[in-house]
Scaffold this motif. Sequence first.
Motif, PDB file in Angstrom:
ATOM      1  N   LEU A   1      -1.929  -5.396   8.995  1.00  0.00           N
ATOM      2  CA  LEU A   1      -0.461  -5.865   9.940  1.00  0.00           C
ATOM      3  C   LEU A   1      -0.455  -7.328   9.970  1.00  0.00           C
ATOM      4  O   LEU A   1       0.982  -7.600   9.959  1.00  0.00           O
ATOM      5  CB  LEU A   1      -0.910  -5.116  11.048  1.00  0.00           C
ATOM      6  CG  LEU A   1      -0.409  -3.159  11.166  1.00  0.00           C
ATOM      7  CD1 LEU A   1      -0.870  -3.029  12.523  1.00  0.00           C
ATOM      8  CD2 LEU A   1       1.060  -2.889  11.263  1.00  0.00           C
ATOM      9  N   ASN A   2      -0.922  -8.184   9.323  1.00  0.00           N
ATOM     10  CA  ASN A   2      -1.304  -9.549   9.771  1.00  0.00           C
ATOM     11  C   ASN A   2      -0.519 -10.079   9.212  1.00  0.00           C
ATOM     12  O   ASN A   2       0.264 -10.645   8.829  1.00  0.00           O
ATOM     13  CB  ASN A   2      -2.281 -10.363   9.597  1.00  0.00           C
ATOM     14  CG  ASN A   2      -3.126  -9.800  11.014  1.00  0.00           C
ATOM     15  OD1 ASN A   2      -3.331  -9.524  11.938  1.00  0.00           O
ATOM     16  ND2 ASN A   2      -4.227  -9.535  10.516  1.00  0.00           N
ATOM     17  N   THR A   3       0.168  -9.636   7.686  1.00  0.00           N
ATOM     18  CA  THR A   3       0.545  -9.806   6.390  1.00  0.00           C
ATOM     19  C   THR A   3       1.542  -9.029   5.927  1.00  0.00           C
ATOM     20  O   THR A   3       2.521  -9.664   4.967  1.00  0.00           O
ATOM     21  CB  THR A   3      -0.227 -10.152   5.068  1.00  0.00           C
ATOM     22  OG1 THR A   3      -0.817  -9.003   4.478  1.00  0.00           O
ATOM     23  CG2 THR A   3      -1.066 -11.269   5.069  1.00  0.00           C
ATOM     24  N   GLY A   4       1.684  -7.782   5.876  1.00  0.00           N
ATOM     25  CA  GLY A   4       2.437  -6.370   5.522  1.00  0.00           C
ATOM     26  C   GLY A   4       2.091  -6.621   4.127  1.00  0.00           C
ATOM     27  O   GLY A   4       3.259  -5.650   3.689  1.00  0.00           O
ATOM     28  N   ASP A   5       1.186  -7.212   3.829  1.00  0.00           N
ATOM     29  CA  ASP A   5       0.674  -6.350   2.127  1.00  0.00           C
ATOM     30  C   ASP A   5      -0.019  -5.318   2.153  1.00  0.00           C
ATOM     31  O   ASP A   5      -0.378  -4.886   3.373  1.00  0.00           O
ATOM     32  CB  ASP A   5       0.159  -7.509   1.871  1.00  0.00           C
ATOM     33  CG  ASP A   5       0.528  -9.124   1.590  1.00  0.00           C
ATOM     34  OD1 ASP A   5       1.432  -9.101   1.559  1.00  0.00           O
ATOM     35  OD2 ASP A   5      -0.627  -9.676   0.908  1.00  0.00           O
ATOM     36  N   TYR A   6       0.078  -4.550   1.030  1.00  0.00           N
ATOM     37  CA  TYR A   6      -0.454  -3.367   1.231  1.00  0.00           C
ATOM     38  C   TYR A   6      -0.726  -2.684  -0.225  1.00  0.00           C
ATOM     39  O   TYR A   6      -0.813  -3.049  -1.263  1.00  0.00           O
ATOM     40  CB  TYR A   6       1.130  -1.811   1.188  1.00  0.00           C
ATOM     41  CG  TYR A   6       2.288  -2.455   0.197  1.00  0.00           C
ATOM     42  CD1 TYR A   6       1.665  -1.081  -0.803  1.00  0.00           C
ATOM     43  CD2 TYR A   6       2.607  -3.327  -0.136  1.00  0.00           C
ATOM     44  CE1 TYR A   6       2.438  -1.048  -1.647  1.00  0.00           C
ATOM     45  CE2 TYR A   6       3.780  -3.122  -0.604  1.00  0.00           C
ATOM     46  CZ  TYR A   6       4.026  -2.143  -1.756  1.00  0.00           C
ATOM     47  OH  TYR A   6       5.095  -2.707  -2.069  1.00  0.00           O
TER      48      TYR A   6
ATOM     49  N   ALA B   1      13.703 -14.649   6.637  1.00  0.00           N
ATOM     50  CA  ALA B   1      12.652 -15.097   7.443  1.00  0.00           C
ATOM     51  C   ALA B   1      11.679 -14.289   6.464  1.00  0.00           C
ATOM     52  O   ALA B   1      10.330 -14.660   6.928  1.00  0.00           O
ATOM     53  CB  ALA B   1      12.684 -15.603   8.558  1.00  0.00           C
ATOM     54  N   GLN B   2      12.073 -12.663   6.378  1.00  0.00           N
ATOM     55  CA  GLN B   2      10.396 -12.472   6.608  1.00  0.00           C
ATOM     56  C   GLN B   2      10.059 -12.577   5.350  1.00  0.00           C
ATOM     57  O   GLN B   2      10.511 -12.793   4.122  1.00  0.00           O
ATOM     58  CB  GLN B   2      11.147 -10.755   6.162  1.00  0.00           C
ATOM     59  CG  GLN B   2      11.718 -10.296   7.872  1.00  0.00           C
ATOM     60  CD  GLN B   2      12.123  -8.363   7.505  1.00  0.00           C
ATOM     61  OE1 GLN B   2      12.467  -8.004   6.512  1.00  0.00           O
ATOM     62  NE2 GLN B   2      12.242  -7.692   8.972  1.00  0.00           N
ATOM     63  N   HIS B   3       8.644 -12.063   5.360  1.00  0.00           N
ATOM     64  CA  HIS B   3       7.565 -12.241   4.425  1.00  0.00           C
ATOM     65  C   HIS B   3       7.575 -10.804   3.760  1.00  0.00           C
ATOM     66  O   HIS B   3       7.846  -9.760   3.180  1.00  0.00           O
ATOM     67  CB  HIS B   3       6.390 -12.099   4.417  1.00  0.00           C
ATOM     68  CG  HIS B   3       5.496 -11.860   3.757  1.00  0.00           C
ATOM     69  ND1 HIS B   3       4.649 -12.659   2.662  1.00  0.00           N
ATOM     70  CD2 HIS B   3       4.211 -11.136   3.417  1.00  0.00           C
ATOM     71  CE1 HIS B   3       3.953 -12.233   2.017  1.00  0.00           C
ATOM     72  NE2 HIS B   3       3.324 -11.437   2.383  1.00  0.00           N
ATOM     73  N   GLU B   4       8.008 -11.069   1.957  1.00  0.00           N
ATOM     74  CA  GLU B   4       7.943  -9.821   1.052  1.00  0.00           C
ATOM     75  C   GLU B   4       6.995  -8.988   1.281  1.00  0.00           C
ATOM     76  O   GLU B   4       5.653  -9.729   0.559  1.00  0.00           O
ATOM     77  CB  GLU B   4       8.327 -10.266  -0.467  1.00  0.00           C
ATOM     78  CG  GLU B   4       9.165  -8.837  -1.261  1.00  0.00           C
ATOM     79  CD  GLU B   4       9.849  -8.382  -0.730  1.00  0.00           C
ATOM     80  OE1 GLU B   4       9.942  -6.570  -1.197  1.00  0.00           O
ATOM     81  OE2 GLU B   4      11.041  -8.590   0.110  1.00  0.00           O
TER      82      GLU B   4
ATOM     83  N   GLY C   1       8.773  -7.477  12.795  1.00  0.00           N
ATOM     84  CA  GLY C   1       9.267  -7.104  11.749  1.00  0.00           C
ATOM     85  C   GLY C   1      10.255  -6.978  11.742  1.00  0.00           C
ATOM     86  O   GLY C   1      11.586  -7.225  10.883  1.00  0.00           O
ATOM     87  N   ILE C   2      11.246  -6.181  12.604  1.00  0.00           N
ATOM     88  CA  ILE C   2      11.990  -5.953  12.663  1.00  0.00           C
ATOM     89  C   ILE C   2      13.208  -6.321  13.003  1.00  0.00           C
ATOM     90  O   ILE C   2      14.245  -6.651  13.505  1.00  0.00           O
ATOM     91  CB  ILE C   2      12.080  -4.109  13.822  1.00  0.00           C
ATOM     92  CG1 ILE C   2      10.943  -3.074  12.829  1.00  0.00           C
ATOM     93  CG2 ILE C   2      13.866  -3.829  13.862  1.00  0.00           C
ATOM     94  CD1 ILE C   2      11.327  -1.771  13.368  1.00  0.00           C
ATOM     95  N   LYS C   3      12.565  -7.510  14.575  1.00  0.00           N
ATOM     96  CA  LYS C   3      13.414  -8.251  15.608  1.00  0.00           C
ATOM     97  C   LYS C   3      13.864  -9.604  14.216  1.00  0.00           C
ATOM     98  O   LYS C   3      14.657 -10.445  14.486  1.00  0.00           O
ATOM     99  CB  LYS C   3      12.504  -9.034  16.506  1.00  0.00           C
ATOM    100  CG  LYS C   3      12.383  -8.281  17.277  1.00  0.00           C
ATOM    101  CD  LYS C   3      11.949  -8.178  18.512  1.00  0.00           C
ATOM    102  CE  LYS C   3      11.511  -6.801  19.787  1.00  0.00           C
ATOM    103  NZ  LYS C   3      10.600  -7.012  20.292  1.00  0.00           N
TER     104      LYS C   3
END
Length: 188
Positions: A176-181, A79-82, A72-74
Amino acid sequence: MNQKTILALASIVALTIVIVSSFYFFSTKPNVQKPVQTTAAASDMPVSEVAASEGIPAAEVDGIDVEELTAGIKQPSSAQHEPKLLNFELDQSLKAADTLLSMLPYDELPQFEQDNIDKYQRYVFAKAAKDTGKSVKDFSLQEHGALESEQAGNRYYVYKFDNGTDCEIHLVSIDLNTGDYGVSYNYC
């Protein structure tokens, strides 16, 4: 002394030796950590090469895929998923003191983990501000960090803050797969 007494004493001594040796052999061994390299060459190496040079499998460090955590940092920000908020609910069983005691402090975490904690802190504060009708500027962060997770696909971040009237603790579970929380919270 008669024969039964001697036999009983010998049994007690043997049992004691077995117990002490089992504590010795089955106790956890202290981890010996290697010093962190601070040279420019070390910081230029990819995470997988650093892990390999440390004798750690490239794909995995402490059971967590390092490439996945740092991906996610790179990536460019466009292009990052919100991340999506999956749930935000009061959890009466969430105990502030116990959670904070088992938390890894923010300052002891690697930089990519601190960046992730800061990112999700903004989301949590924005949601709490919206729900309370207060400004994020009225909040004061008291403690934050991460919890160890047994599940390879999840990470847990902890935030304890004062929103002006109440002290709240938020446990954020990140996929960690989607970034959803999802967020579970309780009052201190």
